[in-house]
Design an enzyme around this catalytic site. Structure first.
Site, mmCIF file in Angstrom:
data_model
loop_
_atom_site.group_PDB
_atom_site.id
_atom_site.type_symbol
_atom_site.label_atom_id
_atom_site.label_comp_id
_atom_site.label_asym_id
_atom_site.label_seq_id
_atom_site.Cartn_x
_atom_site.Cartn_y
_atom_site.Cartn_z
ATOM 1 C CG ASP A 192 -1.840 1.146 1.332
ATOM 2 O OD1 ASP A 192 -2.837 1.146 0.588
ATOM 3 O OD2 ASP A 192 -1.584 2.074 2.132
ATOM 4 C CD GLU A 195 -2.437 2.560 -3.250
ATOM 5 O OE1 GLU A 195 -3.551 3.070 -3.432
ATOM 6 O OE2 GLU A 195 -1.870 2.543 -2.138
#
Length: 494
Positions: A208, A245
């Site tokens: 993330d 990401e």
């Protein structure tokens, strides 16, 4: 000479490690990941055994496994606010997590964990308590459950300028306390956390907020991880699959190209453009050049998706389950066209950005329930259980390692193409009918359209297509058909 040879050997080793981090370690011809967003570990284990394995899914992206803050109302985003690296969340505890990984691996479904390496929890009104009962004080950057103290974080600042690299990688993303990954202690704790997950049998990680961390820090962390475990079915010297990401729609100060050598990168441009096309904002005929010609990353570096848990809540061109006909068409194209590392979404119903996943009166996650057709009820959407999607996972498996051939279009938004001699697919996104004799590239026979029906015991519950000796077949998709796509392949021969 020795120094040169040694240095060269180190370079070759490093290059090999980086390349290995692009390998998702799929079984056989499987090649689709599903994101079971906010599912419990026990439910995922059962889904692997009862549905994903038998249907040929390759892997599951699971929600963050580490302890997170308990936020009022239990919005989905609380899972992205770490309190410690203890494996206790609303999805389950460490024992349940380990059991899920073992059971999924046994049926050929790999597990990829969503991990938070960039930050810890944001400020909290009152005492911050995690899902394992651990207390923390984010306001002073005290997280004793790790432990982290203020010196382990970057100085507090906000991101005002998205063209300022320092702010992007040193300031606090929406108030989340920003870890300093250049510090030895922080690196050690992150590596310990990831290695523990590897020990339990996971195949890799979705990282993330990767663009908010310097690529050189991530390179060190990834390179320090243990190999995947042979006792969980991985070959010797296998490296964890990494997908990161990095939101980059072009013109960004921090770019996806800074990370794609370290592992795969989430290709957000794919999501935007496929939504534009199937919403009717771009003619489908242009999809013939889909991939790098559209400014996307190379196929082996791109993690591709129609929507994800973030952008499905942001509106715009992105397609979601709320536009089911176009969504199924876009997903069918995603899984039929040979580009990228494919991930499909499995959502819960939401009315606003912060909606919590399905939960009971005690705010515990509830298990999905299934209707007579195998679809989900009680607040879970489960797009992966829609026939038009799970059968396209089978299509993608059947045509693996083949290329596009015999592209056809009507000059607008009716298109069709073959995948070698193993599959054929056609789309109609126009307001008038498609009725054409087209080259399917398949051997002579009658084939079940896996979009409109299933092939069960030699019978097709939907449309069928007769293919002659010359590979030609009559293809019909009316403008008002329930689905605007038709797909046949060698494993769906009646």
């Amino acid at each position: 000479m020795f120094k040169f040879t040694f240095a060269l050997a180190l370079c070759v080793l490093a290059a090999g490690l980086v390349l290995a981090q692009h390998n998702p370690h799929w079984w056989g011809n499987r090649n689709t990941i599903v994101h079971l967003f906010e599912w419990k570990w026990e439910d995922i284990a059962e889904e692997c055994e009862n549905f994903l394995g038998p249907r040929g899914f390759a892997g599951v992206q699971v929600s963050p496994a580490n302890e997170n803050i308990v936020s009022p109302g239990r919005p989905w985003w609380e899972r992205y606010q770490p309190i410690s690296y203890k494996l206790i969340t609303r999805s389950g505890n460490e024992e349940q997590f380990a059991d899920m990984v073992r059971r999924c691996n046994e049926v050929g479904v790999r597990i990829y964990v969503d991990v938070l390496l960039n930050h810890m929890s944001a400020d909290f009104v009152g005492q911050a308590v995690g899902t394992a009962g651990t207390e923390a004080d984010p306001a002073v950057k005290s997280f004793p459950g790790v432990p982290y103290s203020a010196e382990d974080f970057h100085p507090s600042c906000e991101i005002y300028d998205w063209n300022d690299r320092y702010q992007i990688q040193h300031c606090e993303l929406v108030g989340l306390k920003d870890l300093d990954q250049s510090r030895d202690w922080v690196r050690t704790k992150l590596i310990e956390f990831l290695d523990h997950l590897i020990e339990l049998g996971v195949a890799g990680f979705r990282v993330d907020a990767a663009k908010h961390m310097a690529s050189e820090d991530l390179e060190f962390i990834y390179g320090s991880l243990s190999d995947l475990k042979i006792e969980h079915g991985f070959p010797h010297s296998s490296r964890p699959f990494i997908f990161q990401e990095v939101i980059d729609h072009g013109g960004q100060e921090v770019t996806r190209e800074e990370y794609n050598s370290l592992g795969a990168v989430t290709e957000f441009r794919f999501s935007q453009e496929i939504g534009n096309a199937f919403r009717g904002n771009n003619a489908l005929k242009w999809l013939q050049s889909w991939g790098t010609d559209w400014g996307f990353l190379s196929s082996g570096q791109a993690l591709t998706f129609v929507d994800n848990h973030d952008n499905q809540r942001d509106g715009g061109a992105v397609l979601t389950y709320k536009s089911p006909r176009q969504y199924k068409m876009a997903t069918a194209f995603h899984l039929a066209y040979p580009y990228g590392i494919s991930r499909v979404m499995s959502s819960f119903a939401f009315d606003d950005h912060d909606s919590a996943p399905p939960q009971d009166a005690q705010e515990e996650l509830i298990s999905p329930e299934f209707d007579a057709d195998g679809g989900c009820a009680n607040g879970w959407i489960c797009e992966h259980r829609w026939r038009q999607i799970y059968n396209m996972v089978g299509f993608k498996n059947a045509v693996r390692d083949t290329e596009i051939s015999n592209w056809w279009d009507n000059g607008d938004s009716q298109i069709a193409f073959c995948r070698g001699s193993k599959g054929f697919i056609a789309f109609n996104n126009n307001m008038y009918n498609l009725a054409e004799v087209l080259q399917t590239c398949l051997p002579k026979g009658v084939y079940c359209d896996v979009i409109s029906g299933d092939l069960i015991n030699g019978s097709c519950s939907g449309k069928s297509v007769y293919v002659g000796d010359d590979g030609l077949g009559f293809v019909s998709i009316d403008s008002d058909d329930f689905d605007g796509v038709l797909a046949i392949h060698v494993d769906a021969r009646i």
